[in-house]
Design an enzyme around this catalytic site. Structure first.
Site, short mmCIF file in Angstrom:
data_model
loop_
_atom_site.label_atom_id
_atom_site.label_comp_id
_atom_site.label_asym_id
_atom_site.label_seq_id
_atom_site.Cartn_x
_atom_site.Cartn_y
_atom_site.Cartn_z
N CYS A 93 51.80 -11.78 -0.02
CA CYS A 93 50.99 -10.56 -0.48
C CYS A 93 49.90 -10.72 -1.28
O CYS A 93 49.02 -10.18 -1.32
CB CYS A 93 51.55 -9.48 -1.20
SG CYS A 93 53.00 -9.03 -0.07
N HIS B 81 46.88 -4.99 -4.74
CA HIS B 81 47.96 -5.31 -3.69
C HIS B 81 48.57 -3.73 -3.39
O HIS B 81 48.97 -3.37 -4.30
CB HIS B 81 48.71 -6.26 -3.78
CG HIS B 81 49.83 -6.42 -2.58
ND1 HIS B 81 49.49 -6.13 -1.39
CD2 HIS B 81 51.02 -6.39 -3.02
CE1 HIS B 81 50.76 -5.89 -0.70
NE2 HIS B 81 51.83 -6.17 -1.69
N ASN C 148 52.84 -0.92 2.91
CA ASN C 148 52.58 -2.53 2.32
C ASN C 148 52.28 -3.54 3.67
O ASN C 148 53.04 -3.75 4.44
CB ASN C 148 53.76 -3.10 1.42
CG ASN C 148 53.29 -4.41 0.88
OD1 ASN C 148 52.42 -5.17 1.48
ND2 ASN C 148 54.39 -4.92 0.13
#
EC number: 2.3.1.180
Length: 320
Positions: free
Chosen positions: A114, A247, A277
């Site tokens: 990520c 993020h 996500n």
């Protein structure tokens, strides 16, 4: 004369299929209320069968190149951040480069989960600001639906597919002010997809496994530190930040980090509610949305930050 790298175009792409929380209720023991209360997520996009990371990356790249006002032939560096590549090798960046109709210049993948886009952008900045590259294409692209255990409600509700891209060019005017990257491999088992291939067979689970509480505590801690590191390096304060683009892992991580930094919610770009996500794609997706809807304006200070499996984490401070 000092030279810098500057973002001159952004782009993104989301697959057509949308999977809502209500649809997930019929697939796994969960509820819309449970998901939203813990994650903030309402829906996520899912790639079509046969739609690969390079396909999503291609659409996002075309949008970024068009926004930059250049041609694909002007790109002399391609970096793709992905944890879900088209294949073991060649790199998704090489596949994307070919789909764009260009060749000869460097193309490679970055795998920092990520944090991948942050790592890729920092790497491209070094190429561009040093004169090794003139126009760099940096893409975060993921198809996490392919590595999801759809029977595991602790993970399958979290992730989505998508891609975001930026074009970076060399300029005398400061754009990227600094980047800050970190990793700690002692946490490698906390968030992982631990499968490996031996003699043509998959060993271990190919699905995402996660210790949620550990990830949450670590993420909030290091994301705050990464932003403060960027601010200190440039003699700035939290009040100087016009936009925080984190993020998009979980709304609680995002709001907790902003609160610790003293950044008001109205200065935080949030897309996790609609995208879920999307791992390495989340930051460039959120950036593109904020640029295209007019929130991000010339001269503003924008902080990009991410944390991912490894653990890896980092930040990039940009003057737009």
């Amino acid at each position: 004369m000092a030279m810098y790298s500057r973002i001159i175009g952004t782009g993104s792409y989301l697959p057509e299929k949308i999977l809502t929380n209500l649809e997930l209720e019929s697939m796994v023991d969960t509820s819309d209320e449970w998901i939203q209360a813990r994650t903030g997520i309402k829906q996520r996009h899912i790639a079509a069968p046969g739609q690969m990371a390079s396909d999503l990356a291609l659409e996002a790249s075309r949008n970024a190149i068009e926004a930059a006002g250049i041609q694909a032939s002007d790109i002399d560096l391609v970096i793709v951040a992905t944890t879900t590549p088209d294949m073991i090798f060649p790199s998704t960046a090489c596949i994307l480069q070919n789909k764009l109709g260009i060749s000869g210049s460097p193309a490679f993948d970055v795998q920092a989960v990520c944090s991948g886009f942050i790592y890729a952008l920092a790497t491209a900045d070094m190429f561009v600001s040093s004169g090794k590259s003139r126009n760099a294409l940096i893409v975060g692209s993921e198809v996490y639906s392919r590595i999801m255990d759809w029977n595991d409600r602790s993970t399958c509700v979290l992730f989505g597919d998508g891609a975001g891209a930026v074009v970076l060019t060399r300029d005398q005017k400061p754009g990227i002010l600094s980047s800050h990257l970190h990793a700690d491999g002692s946490y490698s088992q906390v968030l992982s997809a631990p499968a490996s291939i031996h003699s043509g067979k998959i060993q271990g689970t190919p699905f995402i496994t996660m210790e949620g509480s550990t990830v949450f505590k670590f993420a909030v801690k290091v994301l705050e530190e990464a932003v403060l590191e960027a601010l200190h390096a440039n003699d700035l304060q939290s009040s100087d930040i016009d936009w925080l683009i984190p993020h998009q892992a979980n709304i609680r991580i995002i709001t907790s980090t902003a609160k610790k930094l003293g950044i008001p919610e109205e200065k935080v770009v949030v897309t996790v509610t609609q995208h879920g996500n999307t791992s390495a794609a989340s930051v460039p997706l959120a950036l593109d949305q904020a640029v295209r809807d007019g929130r991000v304006q010339s001269g503003q200070h924008v902080v990009l930050e991410g944390v991912g499996g490894g653990f890896t984490w980092g930040s990039v401070l940009v003057r737009w």
